[in-house]
Scaffold this motif. Structure first.
Motif, mmCIF file in Angstrom:
data_model
loop_
_atom_site.group_PDB
_atom_site.id
_atom_site.type_symbol
_atom_site.label_atom_id
_atom_site.label_comp_id
_atom_site.label_asym_id
_atom_site.label_seq_id
_atom_site.Cartn_x
_atom_site.Cartn_y
_atom_site.Cartn_z
ATOM 1 N N LEU A 281 1.558 -71.168 -23.132
ATOM 2 C CA LEU A 281 1.684 -72.572 -22.699
ATOM 3 C C LEU A 281 2.575 -73.374 -23.645
ATOM 4 N N ASN A 282 2.954 -72.738 -24.770
ATOM 5 C CA ASN A 282 3.895 -73.349 -25.725
ATOM 6 C C ASN A 282 3.481 -74.698 -26.260
ATOM 7 N N LYS A 283 2.219 -74.825 -26.599
ATOM 8 C CA LYS A 283 1.703 -76.036 -27.253
ATOM 9 C C LYS A 283 0.854 -75.572 -28.436
ATOM 10 N N PRO A 284 0.629 -76.463 -29.422
ATOM 11 C CA PRO A 284 -0.279 -76.077 -30.497
ATOM 12 C C PRO A 284 -1.644 -75.702 -29.919
ATOM 13 N N ILE A 285 -2.330 -74.808 -30.642
ATOM 14 C CA ILE A 285 -3.615 -74.299 -30.143
ATOM 15 C C ILE A 285 -4.737 -74.762 -31.069
ATOM 16 N N ALA A 286 -5.825 -75.247 -30.491
ATOM 17 C CA ALA A 286 -7.022 -75.558 -31.276
ATOM 18 C C ALA A 286 -8.128 -74.622 -30.819
ATOM 19 N N VAL A 287 -8.918 -74.119 -31.774
ATOM 20 C CA VAL A 287 -10.011 -73.207 -31.422
ATOM 21 C C VAL A 287 -11.326 -73.774 -31.941
ATOM 22 N N ALA A 288 -12.323 -73.767 -31.077
ATOM 23 C CA ALA A 288 -13.659 -74.268 -31.441
ATOM 24 C C ALA A 288 -14.266 -73.393 -32.543
ATOM 25 N N PRO A 289 -15.254 -73.920 -33.275
ATOM 26 C CA PRO A 289 -15.901 -73.099 -34.311
ATOM 27 C C PRO A 289 -16.584 -71.874 -33.699
ATOM 28 N N ILE A 290 -16.441 -70.739 -34.389
ATOM 29 C CA ILE A 290 -17.081 -69.485 -33.968
ATOM 30 C C ILE A 290 -18.084 -69.130 -35.067
ATOM 31 N N PRO A 291 -19.335 -68.844 -34.714
ATOM 32 C CA PRO A 291 -20.311 -68.466 -35.755
ATOM 33 C C PRO A 291 -19.784 -67.287 -36.578
ATOM 34 N N ASN A 292 -19.911 -67.399 -37.884
ATOM 35 C CA ASN A 292 -19.332 -66.377 -38.762
ATOM 36 C C ASN A 292 -20.323 -65.245 -39.017
ATOM 37 N N GLU A 293 -20.884 -64.723 -37.953
ATOM 38 C CA GLU A 293 -21.860 -63.640 -38.101
ATOM 39 C C GLU A 293 -21.478 -62.507 -37.166
ATOM 40 N N GLU A 294 -21.984 -61.318 -37.474
ATOM 41 C CA GLU A 294 -21.681 -60.108 -36.696
ATOM 42 C C GLU A 294 -20.168 -60.031 -36.412
ATOM 43 N N VAL A 295 -19.801 -59.749 -35.158
ATOM 44 C CA VAL A 295 -18.377 -59.563 -34.868
ATOM 45 C C VAL A 295 -17.621 -60.902 -34.930
ATOM 46 N N GLY A 296 -18.352 -62.007 -35.037
ATOM 47 C CA GLY A 296 -17.735 -63.331 -35.230
ATOM 48 C C GLY A 296 -16.926 -63.386 -36.524
ATOM 49 N N ALA A 297 -17.331 -62.600 -37.512
ATOM 50 C CA ALA A 297 -16.595 -62.583 -38.789
ATOM 51 C C ALA A 297 -15.191 -62.031 -38.582
ATOM 52 N N ALA A 298 -15.078 -60.987 -37.736
ATOM 53 C CA ALA A 298 -13.747 -60.408 -37.455
ATOM 54 C C ALA A 298 -12.909 -61.382 -36.627
ATOM 55 N N ILE A 299 -13.560 -62.102 -35.726
ATOM 56 C CA ILE A 299 -12.830 -63.107 -34.930
ATOM 57 C C ILE A 299 -12.283 -64.183 -35.872
ATOM 58 N N ASN A 300 -13.132 -64.671 -36.761
ATOM 59 C CA ASN A 300 -12.693 -65.720 -37.694
ATOM 60 C C ASN A 300 -11.613 -65.221 -38.655
ATOM 61 N N ASP A 301 -11.716 -63.948 -39.040
ATOM 62 C CA ASP A 301 -10.678 -63.370 -39.902
ATOM 63 C C ASP A 301 -9.321 -63.434 -39.215
ATOM 64 N N ARG A 302 -9.269 -63.024 -37.947
ATOM 65 C CA ARG A 302 -7.997 -63.041 -37.216
ATOM 66 C C ARG A 302 -7.506 -64.480 -37.026
ATOM 67 N N LEU A 303 -8.412 -65.390 -36.674
ATOM 68 C CA LEU A 303 -8.005 -66.783 -36.446
ATOM 69 C C LEU A 303 -7.534 -67.435 -37.741
ATOM 70 N N THR A 304 -8.224 -67.165 -38.823
ATOM 71 C CA THR A 304 -7.850 -67.759 -40.105
ATOM 72 C C THR A 304 -6.460 -67.290 -40.509
ATOM 73 N N ARG A 305 -6.222 -65.972 -40.352
ATOM 74 C CA ARG A 305 -4.893 -65.450 -40.721
ATOM 75 C C ARG A 305 -3.802 -66.049 -39.841
ATOM 76 N N SER A 306 -4.097 -66.239 -38.561
ATOM 77 C CA SER A 306 -3.103 -66.822 -37.661
ATOM 78 C C SER A 306 -2.850 -68.288 -38.000
ATOM 79 N N SER A 307 -3.838 -68.966 -38.574
ATOM 80 C CA SER A 307 -3.689 -70.395 -38.846
ATOM 81 C C SER A 307 -2.936 -70.671 -40.156
ATOM 82 N N HIS A 308 -2.753 -69.641 -40.978
ATOM 83 C CA HIS A 308 -2.065 -69.801 -42.276
ATOM 84 C C HIS A 308 -0.687 -69.200 -42.256
ATOM 85 N N LYS A 309 0.051 -69.409 -41.223
ATOM 86 C CA LYS A 309 1.365 -68.771 -41.143
ATOM 87 C C LYS A 309 2.374 -69.433 -42.042
#
Ligand code: AMP
Ligand code: MG
Length: 309
Positions: A281-309
């Motif tokens: 859609l070529n617009k900035p992306i905002a993502v809601a908070p994801i609980p940092n537990e179980e597989v949520g930790a891997a989701i947050n890892d990917r999102l955090t890395r994408s947000s620090h480009k």
């Protein structure tokens, strides 16, 4: 036992299967939810792309685009402990197993039990069947210690006990070693590397070899570029700015919802396909908070890395 495993896999469940390298925790690669269950069970703190196991070269060609050299290697070493990374035929296929990349790592294994399962047409992501950080399982009892509730097909001791060699090809179709493994690749001077199974020597440097002169060996993982969206990502966003595409989690108003019912497995399964769709859609992306537990930790890892480009 094998029929039962095939039935479970087709239903989107994960099972442990012997391969000639190690026991793998297998799930249908084309089913993102099944792959999310693999990550959840292993407790991996991040999403690395997984190897997709298929029955034969014909099956491999359905999901990957093989260059001339890639095809030569496949024909020569499959079935066997060689994994080949090639461009994906369908960019949407196996979004989670490939961690959002446009390339896919494919292997045709030699183990008779694994082959019997793959003959059913299943294509399986199957990383080692251990909890992240624990010893690599070469016997069914190791798997049972890690995963008492997962269906295991007993196949005795794995012969190799070492992981497959991972290769890819550069733009000139020269081979690049991404991960050293059981299959030997000789360097340009003919010196052998990773010397474990002489019988499996992967000789590509000799006279008449297709690309001996130009072959590159780089340190494992060096060429693995992780998928990152083109547009900026803002994480832990409670609500979007007017110009942002909003990826939600749980019961909320948003453009894409990773999981309305707040399931982390479902969110993991949707992560890469929704990131791709939002990015388009070529617009900035905002993502809601994801609980940092179980597989949520891997989701947050990917999102955090994408947000620090
Ligand atoms: P496993 O955890 O045993 O499935 O191993 C996967 C290996 O393949 C890791 O070393 C990954 O870095 C590598 N791999 C998988 N997919 C790709 C890809 N698309 N590009 C580069 N390396 C890959
Ligand atoms: Mg492993």
């Amino acid at each position: 036992m094998i029929e039962k495993a095939i039935e479970l896999l087709k239903a989107g469940e994960i099972v442990a299967l012997p391969t000639e390298t190690v026991y793998g925790l297998a799930g249908d690669a084309g089913n993102d939810t099944a792959v999310a269950k693999i990550y959840a069970a292993k407790g991996r703190p991040s999403f690395n792309p997984l190897i997709v196991h298929v029955y034969d070269f014909a099956a491999a060609e359905k999901i990957g685009v093989f260059s001339k050299a890639a095809k030569k290697f496949a024909k020569k070493y499959w079935p066997g402990p060689l994994t080949i990374v090639v461009p994906k035929r369908d960019k949407k296929f196996a979004a989670l197993a490939t961690a959002g990349l446009d390339t896919i790592a494919i292997r045709v294994p030699a183990h008779p039990i694994m082959r019997e399962v793959l003959k059913s047409g299943l294509m399986l992501a199957a990383p080692s069947a251990n909890i992240s950080g624990k010893l690599t399982p070469t016997e069914a009892k190791h798997v049972a210690e890690n995963f008492p509730h997962i269906y295991i097909v007993e196949g005795g001791k794995c012969e190799v006990g070492l992981e497959s060699t991972v290769i890819t090809f550069d733009e000139h179709d020269n081979v690049i070693v991404l991960r050293e493994g059981v299959l030997q690749i000789e360097d340009v001077r003919g010196r052998s590397r990773a010397s474990h199974q002489p019988a499996e020597r992967c000789s590509i440097g000799g006279p008449g070899g297709p690309h001996g002169e130009h072959k590159k060996i780089i340190s494992p993982g060096q060429l693995l570029k992780h998928y990152a969206p083109k547009n900026p990502i803002r994480i832990n966003a409670d609500s979007p700015q007017p110009n942002e595409t909003f990826i939600g989690f749980g019961n909320m108003k948003c453009d894409f919802n990773l999981s309305e019912r707040g399931s982390l497995i479902e969110a993991a399964a949707n992560l890469f396909s929704m990131l791709h769709a939002a990015d388009a859609l070529n617009k900035p992306i905002a993502v809601a908070p994801i609980p940092n537990e179980e597989v949520g930790a891997a989701i947050n890892d990917r999102l955090t890395r994408s947000s620090h480009k």
